[in-house]
Every structure is written in structure tokens, then in C-alpha cells.
Write an enzyme that holds these catalytic residues in place. Structure first.
Site, PDB file in Angstrom:
ATOM      1  N   ASP A 149     -78.740 116.735 -63.967  1.00 14.90           N
ATOM      2  CA  ASP A 149     -78.365 115.386 -63.535  1.00 14.90           C
ATOM      3  C   ASP A 149     -77.845 115.432 -62.103  1.00 14.90           C
ATOM      4  O   ASP A 149     -77.384 116.469 -61.626  1.00 14.90           O
ATOM      5  CB  ASP A 149     -77.256 114.826 -64.431  1.00 14.90           C
TER       6      ASP A 149
HETATM    7  N1  URA Z   1     -77.178 118.253 -70.042  1.00 16.04           N
HETATM    8  C1  URA Z   1     -76.739 117.161 -69.400  1.00 16.04           C
HETATM    9  O1  URA Z   1     -76.185 116.252 -70.002  1.00 16.04           O
HETATM   10  N2  URA Z   1     -76.891 117.092 -68.081  1.00 16.04           N
HETATM   11  C2  URA Z   1     -77.456 118.083 -67.336  1.00 16.04           C
HETATM   12  O2  URA Z   1     -77.566 117.977 -66.119  1.00 16.04           O
HETATM   13  C3  URA Z   1     -77.905 119.223 -68.024  1.00 16.04           C
HETATM   14  C4  URA Z   1     -77.748 119.283 -69.385  1.00 16.04           C
END
Ligand code: URA
Length: 235
Positions: free
Chosen positions: A103
Site C-alpha cells: 500500500d
Molecule cells: N497487507 C496490507 O494490508 N497492506 C500491505 O501493504 C501489505 C499487506
């Protein structure tokens, strides 16, 4: 391989642009300036230098990046710059892409490559490559939440509960968990389903490969043969 072709393969532009760099004596081969674009070079263990910067000859461009917060993993980002903007232009020219996504606000270990097979193998759900995350949570973590994450939590749109491969309390508001899947926002959704909330998320490792302590946010480095082994990938 001809020197001109080596430069072109490594993202230094058209053949004409590469030839011009060589003719202007900006290119060295294993430390020696070479002004012949057509010189046949042994690529085995080759280090070439362009305008003072050393480049290892790399059949594929495979690297690790310490992803900082505020960057998107997409090649066509919507709201923030792309992680690819942190790489030199020559690597972007090689059409590298992130292996899986973090993310925008997640930090830590991200692999990037132009090797389709490596990307496929590490992304494959079947291979179940473990990824370790450190999550800072809004509320203190308790054993009940750990138990739920280990037993499995039900996420929207998923037919069956999903469990963490490992999970432990790493501090009052710190949770270390290992996942073998890569579903959308998986850590955040799992922690929410267990009754807490992720405030910050950092990926520490993929397979046996740890984010090196001396790789600062925004920095990248080539993946070595040892790193590839730690990823369980022997091309
Ligand atoms: N899980 C998430 O919620 N976000 C990420 O960036 C990676 C794994």
C-alpha cells in the site's frame, strides 16, 4: 556482445545514443575507457562504467527497494509518485515492475524486476512464499487477537477464514505476523477482523531475505545470487 548493444540493453537509450556515449569516451569496460561501439565484450562478470557510474552487466534487472511511505507500487500511480520514480532512468527504461504490491503508506522490503519468471514464481499463490510484516496497532495487542489471527479470521468476499502462518506480540502496540498470501490490504483487513486497527505497516522480509539494516528508505540495491537463494529462486 557488442559494447553498444550492452549499453542499449541496460537502458541507455537508442543505439545511436549509446554509440554517442561511447564515441565521447564516457564509457569504460572493467576500468578501461573504450571508444569502440562495436568492440566484442565478454559479459561474464563485466562491470562497465558510464559517466563515472559503475554498472554490473545484468541479464535481468532484479533489485530490492526499501519502500518509503507516500509512494504507490503502480506504474501508473493515481495520487502519489510511483516507487519506480526512486530508480535511475536506466532501470525504468528496462521496464522493471514491482513483484506484488505494498500500500501507499506501507514501508519496507519491495522486490522489483524485469524478469517475468522471477515475478511469476514469487507471486504465485501456490509457492506460499512467507512474508513477515511488523504492524503498529491503534490498541494494545492481546493474546485473544493473536489467537484469532492464528486460527483464522473471516474477511469480506472470502469464502473461508484466513489464518496467519505465524503471529506474535512484538510490543504493546506492535504485532509481527507472517502471511503466505497476498490479498488486497490483507494485513490491515485481518487485524481489523481481529478487533484492532493497523496504524503503520512495514514489511521486514520475503522468504529468507531480510530488508538489510543499512538500506535506508528510498534506497535500492541489486539482488545478489545469495539473495536469490534466500528467495528460493535459482534461475
Ligand atoms: N497487507 C496490507 O494490508 N497492506 C500491505 O501493504 C501489505 C499487506
Amino acid at each position: 556482445m557488442q559494447l553498444e548493444r550492452i549499453l542499449q540493453k541496460h537502458g541507455f537509450g537508442t543505439r545511436k545514443a549509446c554509440r554517442s556515449l561511447i564515441r565521447h569516451e564516457l564509457v569504460a569496460v572493467n576500468g578501461q575507457i573504450s571508444d569502440n561501439p562495436f568492440a566484442e565484450i565478454d559479459t561474464n562478470g563485466l562491470i562497465f562504467t558510464v559517466d563515472g557510474v559503475d554498472w554490473p552487466y545484468a541479464e535481468f534487472a532484479s533489485l530490492m527497494l526499501h519502500k518509503p511511505s507516500g509512494y504507490e507500487c503502480s506504474r501508473k500511480p493515481l495520487h502519489h509518485p510511483s516507487v519506480l520514480s526512486l530508480l535511475p532512468m536506466q532501470l525504468r527504461e528496462r521496464d522493471v515492475q514491482p513483484i506484488g504490491r505494498l500500500d501507499e503508506d506501507t514501508t519496507g522490503l519491495l522486490l522489483i524486476t524485469d524478469d517475468g519468471q522471477l515475478n511469476h514464481v514469487l507471486s504465485s499463490a501456490k509457492r506460499k512464499v512467507p512474508k513477515v510484516y511488523l504492524a503498529t496497532t491503534k490498541h494494545p495487542i492481546d493474546q485473544g487477537q493473536i489467537d484469532q489471527l492464528l486460527t483464522g479470521v473471516l474477511l469480506n468476499d472470502e469464502p473461508e477464514p484466513i489464518a496467519a502462518a505465524a503471529c506474535e506480540i512484538a510490543g504493546e502496540n506492535l504485532l509481527r505476523l507472517t502471511l503466505t498470501g497476498g490479498k488486497y490490504h490483507q494485513v490491515k483487513r485481518m487485524v481489523a477482523a481481529a478487533g484492532n486497527r493497523v496504524e503503520a505497516l512495514h514489511r521486514e522480509s520475503i522468504g529468507e531475505l531480510q530488508l538489510p539494516d543499512d538500506l535506508k528508505p528510498g534506497e535500492w540495491r541489486w539482488l545478489s545470487a545469495v539473495d536469490m537463494k534466500k528467495l528460493g529462486y535459482l534461475a
